[in-house]
Design an enzyme around this catalytic site. Structure first.
Site, short mmCIF file in Angstrom:
data_model
loop_
_atom_site.label_atom_id
_atom_site.label_comp_id
_atom_site.label_asym_id
_atom_site.label_seq_id
_atom_site.Cartn_x
_atom_site.Cartn_y
_atom_site.Cartn_z
N GLY A 31 0.81 -1.18 -0.05
CA GLY A 31 -0.10 0.08 0.02
C GLY A 31 0.90 1.12 -0.03
O GLY A 31 1.95 1.36 0.44
N ASN A 32 0.15 2.38 -0.36
CA ASN A 32 1.11 3.65 -0.38
C ASN A 32 0.01 4.72 -0.11
O ASN A 32 -1.23 4.68 -0.68
CB ASN A 32 1.93 3.87 -1.61
CG ASN A 32 1.24 3.34 -2.82
OD1 ASN A 32 0.19 3.86 -3.49
ND2 ASN A 32 1.69 1.99 -3.27
N GLY A 49 8.91 -0.13 1.05
CA GLY A 49 9.22 -1.19 2.08
C GLY A 49 9.28 -0.64 3.43
O GLY A 49 9.68 -1.15 4.50
N GLU A 79 4.77 3.06 -6.86
CA GLU A 79 3.36 3.49 -7.29
C GLU A 79 3.55 5.13 -7.44
O GLU A 79 2.36 5.72 -7.96
CB GLU A 79 2.14 3.12 -6.50
CG GLU A 79 2.14 1.75 -6.42
CD GLU A 79 1.69 1.08 -7.80
OE1 GLU A 79 1.85 1.67 -8.85
OE2 GLU A 79 1.35 -0.19 -7.80
N HIS A 161 -5.47 -6.07 -7.29
CA HIS A 161 -4.24 -5.42 -6.79
C HIS A 161 -4.78 -4.30 -5.81
O HIS A 161 -4.29 -3.15 -5.63
CB HIS A 161 -3.51 -4.48 -8.04
CG HIS A 161 -2.36 -3.79 -7.38
ND1 HIS A 161 -1.68 -2.86 -8.31
CD2 HIS A 161 -1.34 -3.75 -6.60
CE1 HIS A 161 -0.75 -2.32 -7.76
NE2 HIS A 161 -0.42 -2.83 -6.52
#
Length: 210
Positions: A31-32, A49, A79, A161
């Site tokens: 996730g971001n 990370g 992303e 995704h």
């Protein structure tokens, strides 16, 4: 924007990351999230990370709207192209959340769109949550596919995704992500009870006369 305001934005991003982690919408380091820095052509984005639940204000990386890293010691999210494409397309967007909400992600894997089955979700996503066909994470193709859909929607399901949501603040984008996951759970349960053909955009529009 003042240095104090940017520090506050970093802290807000940390709180949102913790909220997503606590709700089970992200696990591990997936996730971001990002937030546009007001009155600038820059944004803060989560590094690659790092677990959402343990982010620190200094972890976030400053980028420009083309995805160039301006500040930060760690590697920016893979992303980043997807986030910057959204900001370039939507001037009203100040927060982007990409989570791996499990139930909503399952809908994307099954190829079933999430529909606004309650009056509350109808207010946030009257046209449902479309599915963006699969493209490799971090790719130009994925960024372009999301950019095209996000012109008309505040939320999309990324096939296989997770989901992506946007908002006028990072908190709004987070709340929408939580709402979509809850809606997906309700849709799954209602489908088990009433059958897969009972829950469609057509039946929702008839019910609410939209």
């Amino acid at each position: 924007m003042s240095g104090e305001a940017v520090r506050d934005l970093r802290e807000r991003l940390c709180r949102v990351g913790k909220q997503l982690y606590d709700h089970g919408l992200v696990t591990g380091t997936v996730g971001n999230i990002s937030a546009r820095v007001p009155s600038t052509e820059t944004a803060l984005i989560k590094p690659s990370g790092v677990c959402m639940g343990f982010l620190k204000p200094e972890d976030f990386i400053l980028i420009d709207m083309q995805g160039k890293q301006l500040e930060g010691k760690q590697t920016m999210s893979v992303e980043t192209p997807m986030h910057t494409a959204i900001y370039r397309t939507r001037n009203d967007v100040y927060g982007v959340v990409h989570s791996h909400a499990p139930t909503a992600t399952a809908f994307g894997i099954a190829g079933i769109e999430i529909v606004p089955i309650t009056i509350e979700t109808l207010m946030f996503m009257p046209n449902g949550v479309p599915i963006v066909p699969f493209e490799m994470p971090g790719s130009k193709e994925l960024a372009e596919a999301v950019q095209d859909k996000i012109k008309e929607y505040d939320a999309v399901v990324l096939e296989n995704h997770g989901i992506l949501t946007v908002g006028s603040t990072i908190e709004d984008a987070c709340n929408l992500s939580v709402t979509i996951e809850e809606t997906a759970r309700l849709q799954f349960m209602a489908t088990l009870l009433a059958g897969k053909d009972a829950i469609t955009m057509e039946t929702v529009r008839k019910k609410y006369r939209t």
